[in-house]
Structure formats: C-alpha cells, structure tokens
Design a protein around this motif. Structure first.
Motif, PDB file in Angstrom:
ATOM      1  N   ARG A 400       3.517   2.430   2.764  1.00 51.00           N
ATOM      2  CA  ARG A 400       3.288   1.420   1.900  1.00 51.00           C
ATOM      3  C   ARG A 400       3.976   1.599   0.395  1.00 51.00           C
ATOM      4  O   ARG A 400       4.166   0.629  -0.280  1.00 51.00           O
ATOM      5  CB  ARG A 400       1.963   0.851   1.890  1.00 51.00           C
ATOM      6  N   ARG A 401       4.194   2.759   0.091  1.00 56.10           N
ATOM      7  CA  ARG A 401       4.734   3.223  -1.223  1.00 56.10           C
ATOM      8  C   ARG A 401       5.695   4.386  -1.130  1.00 56.10           C
ATOM      9  O   ARG A 401       5.771   5.515  -1.454  1.00 56.10           O
ATOM     10  CB  ARG A 401       3.446   3.839  -1.800  1.00 56.10           C
ATOM     11  N   PRO A 422      16.130  -4.288   1.289  1.00 57.65           N
ATOM     12  CA  PRO A 422      14.962  -4.732   0.364  1.00 57.65           C
ATOM     13  C   PRO A 422      13.444  -4.534   0.898  1.00 57.65           C
ATOM     14  O   PRO A 422      12.749  -4.316   0.156  1.00 57.65           O
ATOM     15  CB  PRO A 422      15.256  -6.268   0.024  1.00 57.65           C
ATOM     16  N   ASP A 423      13.327  -4.428   2.207  1.00 57.25           N
ATOM     17  CA  ASP A 423      12.338  -4.193   2.647  1.00 57.25           C
ATOM     18  C   ASP A 423      11.738  -2.838   2.738  1.00 57.25           C
ATOM     19  O   ASP A 423      10.637  -2.556   3.293  1.00 57.25           O
ATOM     20  CB  ASP A 423      12.222  -4.817   4.372  1.00 57.25           C
ATOM     21  N   GLN A 424      12.571  -1.858   2.317  1.00 57.06           N
ATOM     22  CA  GLN A 424      11.953  -0.335   2.272  1.00 57.06           C
ATOM     23  C   GLN A 424      11.321  -0.188   1.119  1.00 57.06           C
ATOM     24  O   GLN A 424      10.571   1.007   1.169  1.00 57.06           O
ATOM     25  CB  GLN A 424      13.364   0.434   2.350  1.00 57.06           C
ATOM     26  N   TRP A 425      11.647  -0.713  -0.105  1.00 59.08           N
ATOM     27  CA  TRP A 425      11.065  -0.044  -1.218  1.00 59.08           C
ATOM     28  C   TRP A 425       9.982  -0.686  -2.043  1.00 59.08           C
ATOM     29  O   TRP A 425       9.993  -2.055  -2.030  1.00 59.08           O
ATOM     30  CB  TRP A 425      12.468  -0.310  -2.164  1.00 59.08           C
ATOM     31  N   ILE A 443      16.630  -9.089  -4.049  1.00 62.24           N
ATOM     32  CA  ILE A 443      15.621  -8.031  -4.621  1.00 62.24           C
ATOM     33  C   ILE A 443      14.824  -8.442  -5.555  1.00 62.24           C
ATOM     34  O   ILE A 443      13.921  -7.667  -5.914  1.00 62.24           O
ATOM     35  CB  ILE A 443      16.751  -6.928  -5.215  1.00 62.24           C
ATOM     36  N   GLY A 444      14.713  -9.811  -5.719  1.00 59.17           N
ATOM     37  CA  GLY A 444      13.809 -10.273  -6.659  1.00 59.17           C
ATOM     38  C   GLY A 444      12.275 -10.231  -6.352  1.00 59.17           C
ATOM     39  O   GLY A 444      11.345 -10.040  -7.360  1.00 59.17           O
ATOM     40  N   GLY A 445      11.878  -9.931  -5.084  1.00 61.60           N
ATOM     41  CA  GLY A 445      10.576  -9.557  -4.646  1.00 61.60           C
ATOM     42  C   GLY A 445      10.137  -8.175  -4.879  1.00 61.60           C
ATOM     43  O   GLY A 445       8.860  -7.947  -4.915  1.00 61.60           O
ATOM     44  N   ARG A 509       3.636  -2.243  -0.788  1.00 67.32           N
ATOM     45  CA  ARG A 509       5.214  -2.868  -0.576  1.00 67.32           C
ATOM     46  C   ARG A 509       5.030  -4.429  -0.714  1.00 67.32           C
ATOM     47  O   ARG A 509       4.292  -4.875   0.208  1.00 67.32           O
ATOM     48  CB  ARG A 509       5.730  -2.220   0.561  1.00 67.32           C
ATOM     49  N   PRO A 510       6.015  -4.801  -1.389  1.00 60.79           N
ATOM     50  CA  PRO A 510       6.056  -6.414  -1.688  1.00 60.79           C
ATOM     51  C   PRO A 510       6.380  -7.063  -0.205  1.00 60.79           C
ATOM     52  O   PRO A 510       7.344  -6.305   0.511  1.00 60.79           O
ATOM     53  CB  PRO A 510       6.994  -6.950  -2.566  1.00 60.79           C
TER      54      PRO A 510
END
Length: 514
Positions: A400-401, A422-425, A443-445, A509-510
């Motif tokens: 998650r981090r 974008p789902d990795q970070w 990547i705005g999230g 993680r967002p």
C-alpha cells in the motif's frame, strides 16, 4: 506561453553528482554533451560576436544530428565548449579533441601483457607534414585525491617515433608490461607531438588487479550452478567487465575492486551452502538478470537495521539524474537519503535505469529514429519496474506504500513512468524535473511533492510550474516548493526530509480511476 517540450527536455540534467571519470573508454553520450552545452550557454549567456559564433555552431549541430553524424557532433560540441570558455579554437585544440584511447582490457591482470590504441573520431583540419611522436606515461592519483589533484608518475611507458598522422586509418598501438605495477586505479596518458609542438594528450583510465583471470574463472563456475538471484550477484562483475571492454559502459560506472571483492565474499557463503543475504541489512548492492538486454543489472538498496521479514515496510524507488548511477542517491546529496530511510523506516532502492542516460522510457533528444537509443529507453523503463519486482521478492514490502521519486532526468522519468503505471504508486517526489501536462489527468490521483529552483540553468523552472498548474487543474494533491535563487542541484538534499514528511502523510495508495 507553454514552453516547447523538445526544448525543455533537451536541457535535462547532467547530474552535478556524477562521479568524475578519468579517460573513460566508453564515450560520453551525445545527450550528455547536449546538456553540458545547453547548461553552459544558459550560464555564460553569450552576446555579440560570441553569440553569433555559438548560434552558427548550433545550426551545424542540428544539421549533423539529422544525418546521424555523431563524430561531427562531438567536434562541434568541443568547439562550442572552447569558445564559450573564451579560449581560442586552434588547430591544436581541434586535433586534441579528436583523440580517443581504447583497449580490449580496461581492467588488466598484470600477469598478462596489456595493450591499448590511440585513435581519432574525426579528421581534424590541422596540416601535418611529418610523422608524429608519442610519449606514454602511467600515472596514479593519490588515494582520496580530488579530480584536479596532480597525479604521480608511476612509470614511463616509452617514447615512440613514426606515429601515423591519420589515426583513424592507422591507430597507434601501445603495448605495456604491467607485471611490476601494484593493484589500483591508474591513468595512461599519451601525448602526441609534432617535433616540439604538443598537439594533444589523450588519457585512458585502467585498473590493475592481480588474480583477475582466476577470479573470473571461479565466479563463472559458481554462477553456473547457483540459482537466481544469487547467480546474478556472483556473475555481475564479470558481465559488467565484459561490457566495459566492449565499449558499451564507462569504467567509471563500475568499481572492479569493490564489485569483484563483493562477489568473492558472496561466493564464500554460497560454497558453505548458506544464503548470502540472510539477515543482512543496511546499504547493499544487489543484482538481477535483465533478460531483454542479456545483461546483469545492479541496483542499490537500503534496508533499515530493524527490518524483520514479518513486518512490511514502505518502499521508495529512487531514479538518478543523467550521467549518474544507482549509487548517486546513496553516495551523494550528503548521503541524506539512506540516513532518512533508516530514521523513518523505509526501504530505498535505486536502479541504474540500464544506462546512465537511459531516460526511463523518455526521449530526451539526440538523433531521431535512432534504434539503439529507442532500445535503451525501453530497457531503462523495464529496469525500473524489474528492480521494483526484485525488491518485493527479496523483502517484505508494504504494497500500500510504494513511492517513486527522482532528480532531473529521474524526475522526468518519475512523471513518465507514473503516467504508464499510475496504480503502482502511493505518492511521487520530484526534484528539478519536467512532465507532460497532458498526463495530469492520468496521474492526478497520486499525491505529489515537487521541488524546483527558480534559477535552474539546466532544466528551466517553467517545466515544473506548467506541470503543477496542470495537476492542480485536475484537483491533484500537490505540495510545490519553488526555491528562490535555487539552482539545479542545491535544492534537492535540503528538501529530502520534507519529502519523507509528505510520504508519511500519504500512507495509503490512492484509488486510481480509469
């Protein structure tokens, strides 16, 4: 006015933290020369006749780049650097910049004869009416000496008459007996003279290591039987040495004494049937096979001393700037990043990115359509993602981090890689970089910590301003720090602690919307 992407990317960082290299065999990349040239122009700000000369050279560089004439590009960059330093561009200066030294064994076992050759990368315009004279010397810099520290003459390798005037057609060959030379790092300098007139000197860094051939044989035999990833840890120095000798990688990106000794140390554990990494924490150098490249890649990792496999820790992937290596975030910037990782309880891993100028998947300039450059960009991005996977396999990482950060080329790569994955970070940290505004929505999230100096002569601050504005326009969480008077590199270390604070605040993680 929106800055032109190509112009901004063309001045991406040549990291100030790049380790000095004496006579590295692999040539400095065209991109790095481009960056040096742009930074020098931005720093000196030529006017009048000097500006006219530099502008003319720039036009010639553009024409040579379209034709892929890299030797001519190198000559033109040398010309520009000379006049921007307000020195005369003489026939001797042009001749000197044409010289290059090469060898088939940049790390030499003194038990065998060693040879090198002096060549030219382009034909200078100087008129030479007679064969030349070469004077070769082996020197060594004092341990811990700075790059400009005078070197001690260790051995005169000889003076040679009848050296060809055209070293492109007929390179000058030098053979040397190194059996009486102690292990260590040296520089072989070859001065070329036309009678009493010095035309130029070329230097080649070499390393002398007794027992090298036997060490290679032991590591190859052990690696053939070992499972991954230990196989890659054992064979890395052998694989890296092969690429140095093939002129693919500069010797300065490789420490033969350290890396062979580290592999031999692992071999002791392997021969004792022990896991060589079990229980080890702190600052570590590890490796894996990048199959698409057919090369073993290094990465540097810091594991906090209190790490326990039962407790997952957050992970930061750190991307270095142009010309630097996986070592830069550990050995430079006041060594502040690993110290904070220990203090805050983070694992930090720094990939090489395949090459020092790989770009992490981003085209940063150079001749368009170059398949070798395109391959390097692809492999650079793959290296980052495979280091992430390698660390997750070796250590207990809190999924998650997982954070991504970078300086200059590394910041440009951070924004680019985040846009593709974008789902990795969980959050991003960016120093002195530039992004593509059209990726802001993707990547705005992801929360982002951005730092830039407003006096940056290498990557203009407008790149970060534009990206931050685009991110805020889509509602992104952005903490932007613009440092008044800050240059390209002095804004980084002082803001590491604030970056960790930002990462601590964003510990989940967002959810990235498709």
């Amino acid at each position: 006015m929106i800055p032109n992407l190509r112009i901004l990317v063309a001045v991406a960082l040549l990291a100030a933290t790049t380790a000095p290299r004496a006579g590295a065999q692999a040539p400095v990349g065209i991109l790095s020369l481009n960056v040096r040239h742009s930074t020098l122009k931005n720093t000196t700000r030529p006017t009048g006749d000097l500006k006219a000369v530099v502008d003319s050279i720039d036009v010639q560089i553009g024409a040579a780049a379209k034709l892929g004439r890299t030797s001519e590009i190198r000559r033109l960059y040398a010309h520009a650097a000379t006049v921007l330093a307000r020195r005369p561009w003489t026939p001797e200066a042009e001749f000197a910049s044409s010289l290059v030294s090469r060898t088939d064994r940049q790390v030499a076992d003194p038990a065998r004869p060693w040879s090198m050759r002096v060549e030219q990368i382009y034909a200078p315009s100087i008129q030479l009416d007679r064969p030349l004279v070469a004077r070769a010397t082996l020197r060594q810099r004092a341990a811990g000496g700075l790059p400009n520290t005078p070197m001690t003459v260790v051995k005169q390798l000889g003076t040679f008459d009848g050296v060809p005037r055209d070293l492109r057609d007929t390179p000058f060959m030098l053979e040397a007996d190194l059996h009486d030379v102690a292990d260590g790092s040296y520089v072989v300098s070859v001065e070329l003279l036309d009678n009493a007139r010095t035309l130029g000197t070329t230097s080649l860094g070499i390393v002398v290591r007794t027992g090298l051939d036997a060490s290679i044989a032991r590591l190859e035999a052990a690696a053939a039987k070992a499972p991954e990833p230990v196989r890659s840890d054992l064979i890395f120095p052998v694989d890296r040495l092969r690429n140095v000798n093939l002129n693919r990688i500069a010797l300065g990106t490789f420490n033969p004494a350290r890396d062979f000794a580290a592999a031999e140390s692992l071999l002791v554990a392997v021969n004792a049937r022990k896991d060589p990494w079990s229980g080890r924490t702190g600052d570590l150098k590890q490796h894996y096979l990048l199959e698409a490249a057919g090369e073993v890649m290094p990465y540097r990792v810091y594991v906090p001393k209190g790490y326990m496999p039962s407790k997952p820790l957050p992970l930061i992937i750190a991307l270095h700037g142009l010309g630097a290596t996986e070592d830069s975030f550990f050995d430079q910037y006041g060594k502040r990043l690993p110290a904070l990782a220990e203090e805050r309880g983070y694992i930090v891993a720094a990939p090489l990115g395949y090459r020092v100028d790989g770009g992490y998947g981003v085209s940063l300039g150079g001749p368009s359509g170059d398949p070798a450059a395109a391959r390097a960009r692809t492999l650079s991005e793959q290296d980052v993602m495979q280091v992430l996977q390698s660390v997750r396999l070796r250590y207990k990482v809190d999924d998650r981090r997982i954070y991504l950060m970078g300086h200059s080329m590394g910041a440009i790569g951070t924004w680019a890689i985040a846009a593709k994955t974008p789902d990795q970070w969980t959050a991003l940290g960016l120093f002195s970089g530039f992004g593509v505004a059209s990726t802001a929505r993707t990547i705005g999230g992801i929360p982002q910590f951005v730092v830039h100096g407003d006096a940056d002569p290498t990557v203009p601050v407008g790149g970060s301003r534009l990206m931050v504005a685009a991110l805020k326009g889509v509602g992104a969480v952005v903490q932007y720090v613009e440092v008044p008077g800050g240059d390209h590199s002095n804004v980084v270390e002082p803001h590491f602690a604030a970056m960790f604070d930002f990462f601590d605040k964003h510990a989940q993680r967002p959810v990235v919307k498709p």
